[in-house]
Design a protein around this motif. Structure first.
Motif, PDB file in Angstrom:
ATOM      1  N   ALA A   1       0.737  -1.434   0.009  1.00 51.84           N
ATOM      2  CA  ALA A   1       0.004   0.075   0.056  1.00 51.84           C
ATOM      3  C   ALA A   1       0.798   1.185   0.017  1.00 51.84           C
ATOM      4  CB  ALA A   1      -1.012   0.092   1.114  1.00 51.84           C
ATOM      5  N   ASP A   2       1.977   1.417  -0.810  1.00 50.80           N
ATOM      6  CA  ASP A   2       2.661   2.577  -0.866  1.00 50.80           C
ATOM      7  C   ASP A   2       3.395   2.925   0.226  1.00 50.80           C
ATOM      8  OD1 ASP A   2       2.392   2.456  -3.847  1.00 50.80           O
ATOM      9  OD2 ASP A   2       0.940   4.063  -3.545  1.00 50.80           O
ATOM     10  N   ARG A   3       3.815   1.939   1.217  1.00 50.93           N
ATOM     11  CA  ARG A   3       4.399   2.205   2.438  1.00 50.93           C
ATOM     12  C   ARG A   3       5.959   2.760   2.354  1.00 50.93           C
ATOM     13  NH1 ARG A   3       5.514  -2.077   7.188  1.00 50.93           N
ATOM     14  NH2 ARG A   3       6.257  -0.602   8.675  1.00 50.93           N
ATOM     15  N   LEU A   4       6.104   3.745   2.610  1.00 50.33           N
ATOM     16  CA  LEU A   4       7.364   4.527   2.691  1.00 50.33           C
ATOM     17  C   LEU A   4       8.404   4.012   3.467  1.00 50.33           C
ATOM     18  CD1 LEU A   4       8.849   7.111   1.436  1.00 50.33           C
ATOM     19  CD2 LEU A   4       8.041   8.455   3.562  1.00 50.33           C
ATOM     20  N   GLY A   5       9.554   3.695   3.036  1.00 48.60           N
ATOM     21  CA  GLY A   5      10.650   3.109   4.156  1.00 48.60           C
ATOM     22  C   GLY A   5      11.996   3.513   3.713  1.00 48.60           C
TER      23      GLY A   5
ATOM     24  N   GLU B   1       9.623  -7.164  -2.286  1.00 52.10           N
ATOM     25  CA  GLU B   1      10.169  -7.539  -3.589  1.00 52.10           C
ATOM     26  C   GLU B   1      10.580  -6.425  -3.946  1.00 52.10           C
ATOM     27  OE1 GLU B   1       9.789 -10.300  -5.294  1.00 52.10           O
ATOM     28  OE2 GLU B   1       8.733 -11.576  -3.958  1.00 52.10           O
ATOM     29  N   PRO B   2      11.992  -6.705  -4.616  1.00 45.08           N
ATOM     30  CA  PRO B   2      12.683  -5.559  -5.326  1.00 45.08           C
ATOM     31  C   PRO B   2      11.774  -4.862  -6.526  1.00 45.08           C
ATOM     32  CG  PRO B   2      14.208  -7.473  -4.716  1.00 45.08           C
ATOM     33  CD  PRO B   2      12.756  -7.773  -4.687  1.00 45.08           C
ATOM     34  N   GLY B   3      11.003  -5.842  -7.490  1.00 41.97           N
ATOM     35  CA  GLY B   3      10.501  -5.062  -8.327  1.00 41.97           C
ATOM     36  C   GLY B   3       9.112  -4.385  -7.795  1.00 41.97           C
ATOM     37  N   ALA B   4       8.751  -4.402  -6.969  1.00 41.63           N
ATOM     38  CA  ALA B   4       7.683  -3.441  -6.271  1.00 41.63           C
ATOM     39  C   ALA B   4       8.108  -2.372  -5.673  1.00 41.63           C
ATOM     40  CB  ALA B   4       7.031  -4.408  -5.222  1.00 41.63           C
ATOM     41  N   VAL B   5       9.514  -1.874  -5.677  1.00 40.77           N
ATOM     42  CA  VAL B   5       9.908  -0.871  -4.718  1.00 40.77           C
ATOM     43  C   VAL B   5      10.158   0.352  -5.920  1.00 40.77           C
ATOM     44  CG1 VAL B   5      11.739  -0.372  -3.232  1.00 40.77           C
ATOM     45  CG2 VAL B   5      10.742  -2.436  -2.898  1.00 40.77           C
ATOM     46  N   ARG B   6       9.894   1.450  -5.511  1.00 40.63           N
ATOM     47  CA  ARG B   6      10.473   2.619  -6.221  1.00 40.63           C
ATOM     48  C   ARG B   6      11.036   3.562  -5.498  1.00 40.63           C
ATOM     49  NH1 ARG B   6       7.062   6.815  -5.293  1.00 40.63           N
ATOM     50  NH2 ARG B   6       4.936   6.351  -4.756  1.00 40.63           N
ATOM     51  N   ARG B   7      11.829   4.564  -6.120  1.00 37.56           N
ATOM     52  CA  ARG B   7      12.341   5.709  -5.299  1.00 37.56           C
ATOM     53  C   ARG B   7      11.147   6.585  -4.847  1.00 37.56           C
ATOM     54  NH1 ARG B   7      17.648   6.417  -4.967  1.00 37.56           N
ATOM     55  NH2 ARG B   7      19.045   5.368  -6.314  1.00 37.56           N
TER      56      ARG B   7
END
Length: 81
Positions: A24-28, A52-58
């Motif tokens: 859910a677009d959790r910032l970390g 999952e690396p593929g589900a992470v964006r800057r």
């Protein structure tokens, strides 16, 4: 490689703010690589989670500024981060 067989994206530098779109677009804050996953930590502290690396964006500029404001507010209240 990701679970889908794709090559995992290049890992960011530890401390980089990212968004886990799989949660859910959790910032970390990126902490490191843990096997096939990336280890992320909540900006205000707390337990790390794996993404999952593929589900992470800057994080966007606005998201980074919001996180920095949260850090400053916590410090002004005397909270340790």
């Amino acid at each position: 490689m990701t679970a889908e067989g794709r090559e995992a994206p290049y890992a960011p530098t530890p401390g980089t703010l990212v968004v886990d779109t799989g949660r859910a677009d959790r910032l970390g804050e990126f902490r490191g690589v843990a096997g096939p996953y990336w280890s992320l930590r909540p900006v205000g502290g707390g337990p790390e989670w794996e993404a999952e690396p593929g589900a992470v964006r800057r994080a966007t500029r606005a998201e980074r500024l919001h996180a920095e404001l949260e850090r400053w507010n916590a410090r002004s209240r005397g909270e340790r981060l």
